[in-house]
Design an enzyme around this catalytic site. Sequence first.
Site, PDB file in Angstrom:
ATOM      1  N   CYS A 107      10.555  -3.368  -9.802  1.00 23.39           N
ATOM      2  CA  CYS A 107      11.788  -3.277  -9.024  1.00 23.39           C
ATOM      3  C   CYS A 107      12.833  -4.230  -9.594  1.00 23.39           C
ATOM      4  O   CYS A 107      13.504  -4.957  -8.863  1.00 23.39           O
ATOM      5  CB  CYS A 107      11.536  -3.550  -7.541  1.00 23.39           C
ATOM      6  SG  CYS A 107      10.785  -5.155  -7.185  1.00 23.39           S
ATOM      7  N   ASP A 153      -8.419  -9.256  -8.798  1.00 25.66           N
ATOM      8  CA  ASP A 153      -7.341  -9.824  -9.614  1.00 25.66           C
ATOM      9  C   ASP A 153      -7.043  -8.870 -10.765  1.00 25.66           C
ATOM     10  O   ASP A 153      -7.937  -8.546 -11.557  1.00 25.66           O
ATOM     11  CB  ASP A 153      -7.773 -11.194 -10.149  1.00 25.66           C
ATOM     12  CG  ASP A 153      -6.637 -11.932 -10.857  1.00 25.66           C
ATOM     13  OD1 ASP A 153      -5.687 -11.274 -11.337  1.00 25.66           O
ATOM     14  OD2 ASP A 153      -6.711 -13.169 -10.936  1.00 25.66           O
ATOM     15  N   GLY A 207       0.770  -1.237   0.000  1.00 25.10           N
ATOM     16  CA  GLY A 207       0.000   0.000   0.000  1.00 25.10           C
ATOM     17  C   GLY A 207       0.799   1.283   0.000  1.00 25.10           C
ATOM     18  O   GLY A 207       0.219   2.372   0.003  1.00 25.10           O
TER      19      GLY A 207
END
Length: 459
Positions: free
Chosen positions: A409, A338, A293
Amino acid sequence: MSEISKPGNLIISILLAVEKGEFSHVAVRKILDSNGALSRSERAFIKRAAEGTIERQIELDYIAEQFSTIKVPKMKPVIRSIVRSGIYQLKYMDSVPDAVVVNEAVKLAGKRGLSGLAGFVNGLLRAVAAGVDEVIWPDERTEPVTYLSVKYSMPEWIVERFIADYGRDRTESILASYQGDSGTWVRVDTRRVTPEEISKSLEEQGVVIKNNFKDTAEDNTKISSDDQLLLNGKEKKPHLPYALLLENIDRLGDLPEFKEGLIYPQNISSMMVAEIANPRDGDRVLDICAAPGGKAIHMAQKADCHVIACDISEAKASLIRENVARCRTPGVKVRIHDALDFDPALAEAFDIVLADLPCSGLGVMGDKTDIRYRSSPERITSLAALQRDILAVASRYVKPGGTLIYSTCTMTREENQDNTAWLTDAHSAFTLEYEKILLPDEGCDGFYIAKLQRRERKK
């Protein structure tokens, strides 16, 4: 039993859990959290020894096999973990005498029900202690890939890929940046407190502020464009006024500033997603893979916008809710969804869509050291395909004139630039405004950010 016997046994438990498939940062946290009576020095010892052993596994195995007649993969898992941990302590933890390391390793073999192999452990570690300085390493000139692989404990296929993308010297700089403790980045909620106030409070609690904002304020006094915000060379380090790099933390979660939501742990490269997105008051924002979050919360802290934070399971949604509540961002609404399933009710409904997608994670191997051993070229190919599927759905939620932020990342072309190019080719309504790869030797996690704009419809 000697004073380090319990920490030694817990280290082996962590290593075995990781070998069975648990993520290293999860295994370390579970062990430390379930042994609350440990002293701060014991916790630090366990964390460093376990993480260091995992981080330098290839190097440790290389050393072991110069002194052992048994190859490391052929050793029993418990013995393999004891040997690796013992060699790491012999080579990298000078505070523990060699004789104590060997003695504790022998005791651990017996404690784990393998007293018959205690002699093998004893002989091997004594030989390493006596001869580690005479280890014959791969030749840097004739075996450059093997040399870098062993020196930085990185699988050869990753070394080869990095060399192809970034060159040999930059690759070594990147690999070196993964090693050691790089500290913990936190983002200050400047709606409620100033970085100066947080820094003063943390320092009074013994926390070290590694990147004191006063020392770097001239680097970025104002962030008014992408070029100012992002990096143009590895000599520059990212700087955001509300980002602090902390050291000497035992348990971040115990800090009052964390409990009150005044700081949020988030790498500075991840913080840049909200900076690039640049939300405005009244914007509707969708974060399609939001757990835990951080980016959704950051968006709500930057502007009075309406954020929907989605993820695939109740466990992930619960984690987002917990962080939203602690950070006092009621503008973030959490939903289980999803990302592969298109919701027609949300079609073209958002000013900004954040797509920070599942990836190989090669940019965060400094913190999550076991990623290097879990990844593979085949996994990267599979993840790149999954990302395209999600991007195809995410793009349908962006309203005309809106923005899609794609981030990962990791540092592979397949998961980054190639997917961005695919999106603009497959969906001509989108144009690429900006993209950037941040590399780990630039003072942050390895990270990719692309900002795409959806064209307005012709009237």
